[in-house]
Scaffold this motif. Structure first.
Motif, PDB file in Angstrom:
ATOM      1  N   VAL A 112       0.748  -1.134  -0.055  1.00  0.00           N
ATOM      2  CA  VAL A 112       0.248  -0.008  -0.025  1.00  0.00           C
ATOM      3  C   VAL A 112       0.902   1.336  -0.151  1.00  0.00           C
ATOM      4  O   VAL A 112       2.126   1.110   0.365  1.00  0.00           O
ATOM      5  CB  VAL A 112      -0.820   0.167   1.205  1.00  0.00           C
ATOM      6  N   SER A 114       0.831   5.722   0.435  1.00  0.00           N
ATOM      7  CA  SER A 114       0.261   7.100   0.886  1.00  0.00           C
ATOM      8  C   SER A 114       0.998   7.917  -0.158  1.00  0.00           C
ATOM      9  O   SER A 114       2.080   8.377   0.319  1.00  0.00           O
ATOM     10  CB  SER A 114       0.415   7.213   2.063  1.00  0.00           C
ATOM     11  N   LEU A 119       0.725  11.377  -6.425  1.00  0.00           N
ATOM     12  CA  LEU A 119      -0.217  10.591  -6.733  1.00  0.00           C
ATOM     13  C   LEU A 119      -0.460  10.706  -8.443  1.00  0.00           C
ATOM     14  O   LEU A 119      -0.729   9.649  -8.758  1.00  0.00           O
ATOM     15  CB  LEU A 119      -1.844  11.133  -6.226  1.00  0.00           C
ATOM     16  N   LEU A 123      -0.484   7.287 -10.509  1.00  0.00           N
ATOM     17  CA  LEU A 123      -1.623   6.731 -11.407  1.00  0.00           C
ATOM     18  C   LEU A 123      -1.556   6.686 -12.826  1.00  0.00           C
ATOM     19  O   LEU A 123      -1.911   5.829 -13.402  1.00  0.00           O
ATOM     20  CB  LEU A 123      -2.899   7.983 -11.261  1.00  0.00           C
ATOM     21  N   LEU A 128      -1.558   1.695  -9.057  1.00  0.00           N
ATOM     22  CA  LEU A 128      -2.323   1.661  -8.197  1.00  0.00           C
ATOM     23  C   LEU A 128      -3.708   0.834  -8.715  1.00  0.00           C
ATOM     24  O   LEU A 128      -3.788   1.035  -9.869  1.00  0.00           O
ATOM     25  CB  LEU A 128      -2.857   2.859  -7.517  1.00  0.00           C
ATOM     26  N   LEU A 131     -10.302   0.179  -6.861  1.00  0.00           N
ATOM     27  CA  LEU A 131     -10.887  -0.473  -5.424  1.00  0.00           C
ATOM     28  C   LEU A 131     -12.404  -0.631  -5.304  1.00  0.00           C
ATOM     29  O   LEU A 131     -12.880  -1.170  -4.421  1.00  0.00           O
ATOM     30  CB  LEU A 131     -10.513   0.688  -4.211  1.00  0.00           C
ATOM     31  N   TYR A 161      -9.050   4.924  -6.723  1.00  0.00           N
ATOM     32  CA  TYR A 161      -7.851   4.355  -6.774  1.00  0.00           C
ATOM     33  C   TYR A 161      -7.172   4.708  -5.098  1.00  0.00           C
ATOM     34  O   TYR A 161      -6.254   3.984  -4.561  1.00  0.00           O
ATOM     35  CB  TYR A 161      -6.843   5.052  -7.744  1.00  0.00           C
ATOM     36  N   ILE A 162      -7.791   5.517  -4.323  1.00  0.00           N
ATOM     37  CA  ILE A 162      -7.342   6.056  -2.771  1.00  0.00           C
ATOM     38  C   ILE A 162      -8.583   6.342  -2.088  1.00  0.00           C
ATOM     39  O   ILE A 162      -9.544   6.660  -2.624  1.00  0.00           O
ATOM     40  CB  ILE A 162      -6.723   7.004  -2.882  1.00  0.00           C
ATOM     41  N   GLY A 364      -3.648   4.271  -1.128  1.00  0.00           N
ATOM     42  CA  GLY A 364      -4.043   2.994  -2.143  1.00  0.00           C
ATOM     43  C   GLY A 364      -3.144   1.780  -1.881  1.00  0.00           C
ATOM     44  O   GLY A 364      -2.535   1.681  -1.594  1.00  0.00           O
ATOM     45  N   SER A 366      -1.393  -1.138  -4.297  1.00  0.00           N
ATOM     46  CA  SER A 366      -0.439  -1.274  -5.395  1.00  0.00           C
ATOM     47  C   SER A 366      -1.011  -2.561  -6.253  1.00  0.00           C
ATOM     48  O   SER A 366      -1.362  -3.355  -5.673  1.00  0.00           O
ATOM     49  CB  SER A 366       0.910  -1.011  -4.952  1.00  0.00           C
TER      50      SER A 366
END
Length: 567
Positions: A112, A114, A119, A123, A128, A131, A161-162, A364, A366
């Motif tokens: 995972v 942060s 970000l 992306l 990521l 979800l 994604y997060i 997120g 991975s």
């Protein structure tokens, strides 16, 4: 899936990444996935279905902290006993952009992440996983907490994604001690009878007057003013000031008109010039710390705790350790208080944050994660009221108590532990109270208690020292937020969380404009007498080559979309 625009990264960055990778490659030949024998063996191929077998996942945050094994903390151990899951938690050291580049180039990631400001890069590298399905199947608490925000956390491709860190539930409770990013040492105010300070000129004049009277602290030269611009990724501490001084909240690099919702850059404006010219004049008087542009975070915080710094710029989340250490030391005169400083008396300050939602800061999973189901179930378990109280308040009867009215309260000993940096790390508050799926800071439980202890009036009151009360009494206020104007609702807030797609014109502008500030700010602030105007004109000439109008048009469109409910 998102298009991989990260391949357009400059040759210089890729060369740096390649050199770094030469000594730290972890690719095992399986599509860039990392080896994790704990993960694969613990679930026995059940992909986390109802398994509580011991497993250790890897967690990486682009924020700063000390690395730890979660089970070595009280909170982490309790959560491990509930789920069987432990975490090897690591945090970024050095430049975040370089670390992100290393991850992307190697194609191997922690379980995972942060991402903080990285970000967009992750992306675009497809680092990521979506979800959506995991939340639908295994996340009843996730849906409860993030349900009202689902449209705001979906990417343009429809995927989530997060999970962000600001999902407020149960109303909005303002921090009683929220403040600004401009601070002054309390003994400076005390020396002159706690004067009312509002403008930047008044602020610097008071510092100059005090330093002339007391030029040394414990045999070392006092430092009139310093800022937190030497740490990688923290330059915004000095660049954000013109925005606040002009009476705007932290919207990043733009000022948003309350009526038209037009977003205008303050870079290159008279506001920025006025701020930098003030710092230049301060430097010519020997009151500005030139190490502001070179010292790292630890060095800066060490200066604060030494008592030598009379005034500084820095957000609470950047300097919290130093503030706590000063309070623990027990000398209220050496502590700091933030002030509602603006350019002119006619300006109303806007330091207090209105209700907000930040959708580009979160956690997120991975593509290297072996067991996303087990991870999402851990997150869902974390989002129960019981565990959210654990990660903020701790254990009833140990770190807090409940009075006859059902209100959460703390004894002086419990409060001292909550403020102590070493205890916070040992107990786990330093690791679990922010960079995880969570209730937002301003949330309120169904029983009426504040999610964050220091938002609880009963706790805020006993948290005050005698020195705090003297200062509050001197200014006729009950809490430190009483120094500031009340927040005004801004439905787009904060604009800094508007995502700029990697490699897009607005992303390129952001990078080039920021590079220009890092190049010219030291030159402008440290310019010799009579040289400021010349350096400023050079700066404007370089800034004029960038597409500022295009960036403003992009930001204005995005702000107006948010106002219309389209995030």
């Amino acid at each position: 899936m998102r298009k991989k625009k990260w391949l357009h990264t400059s040759l210089a960055v890729l060369t740096t990444v390649s050199l770094l990778l030469a000594g730290c490659s972890s690719n095992n030949g399986e599509g860039g996935k990392t080896n994790n024998t704990n993960n694969s063996s613990a679930t026995d191929g059940k992909t986390g279905e109802d398994s509580k077998a011991p497993v250790t996942f890897s967690y990486f945050a682009f924020g700063t902290n000390k690395d730890v094994l979660a089970s070595e903390t009280t909170i982490g151990k309790i959560l491990q006993e509930q789920t069987g899951v432990d975490w090897k938690m690591e945090f970024v050291a050095g430049d975040p952009g370089t670390k992100a580049g290393v991850m992307i180039a190697g194609g191997a990631y922690p379980d995972v992440i942060s991402p903080v400001g990285e970000l967009a890069k992750l992306l675009d590298a497809e680092a990521l996983i979506p979800l959506n399905d995991l939340i639908e199947k295994y996340g009843p608490n996730i849906k409860r907490v993030y349900g009202p925000y689902m449209d705001k956390i979906k990417n343009e491709d429809g995927n989530i994604y997060i999970l962000p860190f600001t999902a407020n539930i149960g109303g909005y409770l303002t921090d009683p001690d929220a403040g600004s990013n401009i601070w002054i040492q309390r003994r400076v105010l005390k020396e002159f009878g706690f004067p009312k300070i509002k403008t930047l000129d008044q602020y610097f004049e008071l510092i100059e007057k005090y330093q002339a009277k007391y030029p040394t602290v414990d045999g070392k030269d006092a430092i009139g003013y310093a800022t937190f611009a030497g740490e990688p990724g923290q330059f915004y501490t000095i660049t954000n000031a013109p925005m606040h001084l002009a009476g705007y909240p932290n919207d990043g690099n733009v000022l948003v008109d309350m009526k038209t919702h037009e977003a205008k850059l303050y870079q290159g404006s008279d506001y920025e010039k006025r701020w930098l010219q003030s710092l230049n004049e301060l430097n010519l008087k020997g009151l500005f710390d030139p190490e502001s542009f070179t010292a790292n975070g630890d060095q800066f915080k060490a200066k604060l705790t030494s008592g030598r710094v009379l005034g500084f710029s820095g957000y609470t989340w950047q300097i919290g350790d130093a503030i706590n250490n000063l309070k623990t030391a027990g000398n209220d005169d050496l502590r700091y208080v933030s002030l509602p400083i603006v350019f002119d008396e006619s300006i109303t300050d806007a330091y207090m944050d209105p209700p907000s939602f930040v959708n580009n800061r979160g956690l997120g999973i991975s593509v290297s994660a072996k067991d996303p189901v087990r991870i999402i179930k851990y997150w869902d378990n974390l989002l129960t009221d019981e565990n959210q109280k654990l990660v903020q308040w701790g254990e009833e009867g140990v770190t807090y108590s409940v009075n006859e009215e059902g209100r959460f309260v703390m004894s002086q000993e419990q409060l001292a532990n909550r403020n102590d940096n070493d205890f916070k790390r040992k107990y786990g508050w330093a690791y679990f109270d922010y960079e995880w799926p969570r209730y937002g800071n301003n949330s309120v439980y169904e029983d009426g208690n504040a999610h964050v202890p220091f938002n609880q009036p009963e706790v805020a009151d006993i948290n005050y020292t005698d020195g705090d009360r003297s200062l509050l009494d001197a200014y006729g206020i009950k809490t430190f937020s009483g120094l500031f104007a009340k927040p005004v609702e801004r439905p787009w807030y904060p604009a800094w969380s508007i995502e700029k797609q990697q490699g897009s014109p607005e992303d390129i502008f952001n990078q080039k404009a920021g590079d220009l500030q890092q190049k010219y700010y030291p030159k402008l602030v440290l310019a010799s007498e009579g040289q400021f105007e010349s350096v400023w004109n050079d700066y404007l000439k370089e800034f004029g080559k960038l597409d500022a109008a295009g960036f403003e048009a992009f930001m204005t469109a995005k702000v107006k979309d948010r106002v219309a409910g389209k995030w």
